[in-house]
Design an enzyme around this catalytic site. Sequence first.
Site, short mmCIF file in Angstrom:
data_model
loop_
_atom_site.label_atom_id
_atom_site.label_comp_id
_atom_site.label_asym_id
_atom_site.label_seq_id
_atom_site.Cartn_x
_atom_site.Cartn_y
_atom_site.Cartn_z
CD GLU A 240 20.99 17.47 5.28
OE1 GLU A 240 21.58 16.37 5.39
OE2 GLU A 240 19.99 17.64 4.56
CB CYS A 274 28.49 14.77 7.32
SG CYS A 274 27.83 15.39 5.75
#
Length: 465
Positions: A240, A274
Site C-alpha cells: 500500500e 495516502c
Amino acid sequence: MFINGEWINRKDIEVKNPYNNEIIGYIPSLSRNETKEAIKIAEEHKSTMKNLSPTIRYNILMKIASELSKNKRELAKLITIDVGKPIKQSIIEVDRTITTFKFSAFYSRELRGETIPFDDGMVITKREPVGLVGAITPFNFPLNLFAHKIAPAIAMGNSIVAHPSSKAPMITIELTKIIEKVLKSKKIPLGVFNLLTGEGHIVGDEIVKNNKINKLSFTGSVEVGESITKKAGFKKITLELGGNNPMIILKDANINKAVESCMSGKFLNSGQVCISVGRVLIEQEVADEFINKIVEKVKKLKIGNPLDEDTNISSLISLDSAERVEKLINKSIGQGGKLICGGKRENSIIYPTILEITADNILANIEIFAPVLPIIRVNDMNEALNQANNSNYGLHSGVFTQDINKALYFADNLEYGGVLINNSPTFRIDNMPFGGIKHSGLGREGIKYAIDEMSEIKTIIVNTK
C-alpha cells in the site's frame, strides 16, 4: 520490543512528540541477528495459530476490541503525542481500530471454500493460513493501519512479526500489551505475535528478505515499495503505497458539497494521508466560485496544539518533513504557481496552503503529504480525465458531477484503484477493498480481502468411484 512473550526495554532510539519536540519515550533498535531470531521464533509458532479454531480466533479479536474500548481516550492521546494528529482525529482512529478488529472477528468465522463436481467425484477447496506474516506499518495512522495487518492475520490463523515506524511506535507498544493480555487469558503461547522495533533498513529489510516470512504486508513510500519488490523473493507481498489523488470537479457539480468534501479530504491529519486530495482538477466555469469558498473555510481552520479539542491542523511528523514541504511550495511558486493563501511554516507546522498551478508544475506530479492544495483549471471533462490519468500513481480519485452518465464514464475510465463519486478521494471504510494500481501498490487490504491475501487455497480431489 516484544519477542516470544518477553519485553526488551533498551533505550536505543528516542521517540519525540513532533509538535513540541519533547522526548516521550525510547525504543530498542534490534540488530539483524536479533530480528532473525525473532522471525525464527514466530515461524516455530505457525502451527499454534493454524490449529486455533475459528471460534478461538474470533474470541481473541473481539476481546482485543473490547480492551481497546476501555481506554479510548488514553489511546487517542498517545496517538496525538506520537504523531501530532489533532486529538479529535485520534479518537476517530481508535474507534476505527476497534471496528477493524470486530470486522476481522466476523470474517474469522466466514472462511469458505467450494465444491466442484466431476464425473468420478468432487473437488473441494479450502483456505489455509499462509504461515508467518511480516507486517511493516507507517506513522500516519499508527494504530489502525497496524490493525489492518495484524487483525486479518490473526483471523486467518497466521503467526506474526510486526515492525512499526520508529517515528510513531508508542501506540503499537500499548496495543501489543493488550494483545499479550488477551493471549495470556486464552493460554496461547505468546510467540505467535512479536513486535520488532528499530531501524527500517535493518529490521524492515530483514523481514523483507527473510525466507521464513511467507507473506509481507507493507504500507509506506513508493521508493521503499519498489525496493521490496526486488528483495522479497518468492513470498507473497501486499504493498500500500503513495498517491497523488485527483479530485475532479465538473461544472454541473454541487460546489458547496465539493468544498466541504475537499476540506475534510485535504486537511485530515494535516494532509499526511495516502488518499489525501493531491490536486483539484476543476472546469473553468466553476473554478472561481470553488476557490473563493474554500479559501474562506481554510482561513477559519484552527492551527496549534494537537491536544486542544478545537485544533484542525498541527505539526507534520518531523521538522525535516516540514522543511521539505516548504521547499516544494517555494519551488512551485518559482515555476509559476500562484499562492492563494498559506505558504507559511512555523517549526514543524505547515499552515494550510492553496496554490493555483498548471499541469507541468512540480506539485501536480508528486505526493505532497502535507496540508497543501494545488488547484488546476481545465477546459472540459476530457482534459480533466487525461490529466488525472497522466500520473505514475493510481490509488484513489474523486469526481463531482450531478450527471450519472458522466459519473459512470469517469468510473470506467479513471486509472485508479478507487473512484469516489461525489466524494473526495479521502474516503475509506475498513471492510472495503482498498489499494491502488501503477506505482500505488500491489494487492488489496480491507479485512476480507486482506484475509484472502494472507491465505492459500488448498485443492482436495476426492475420487468416489
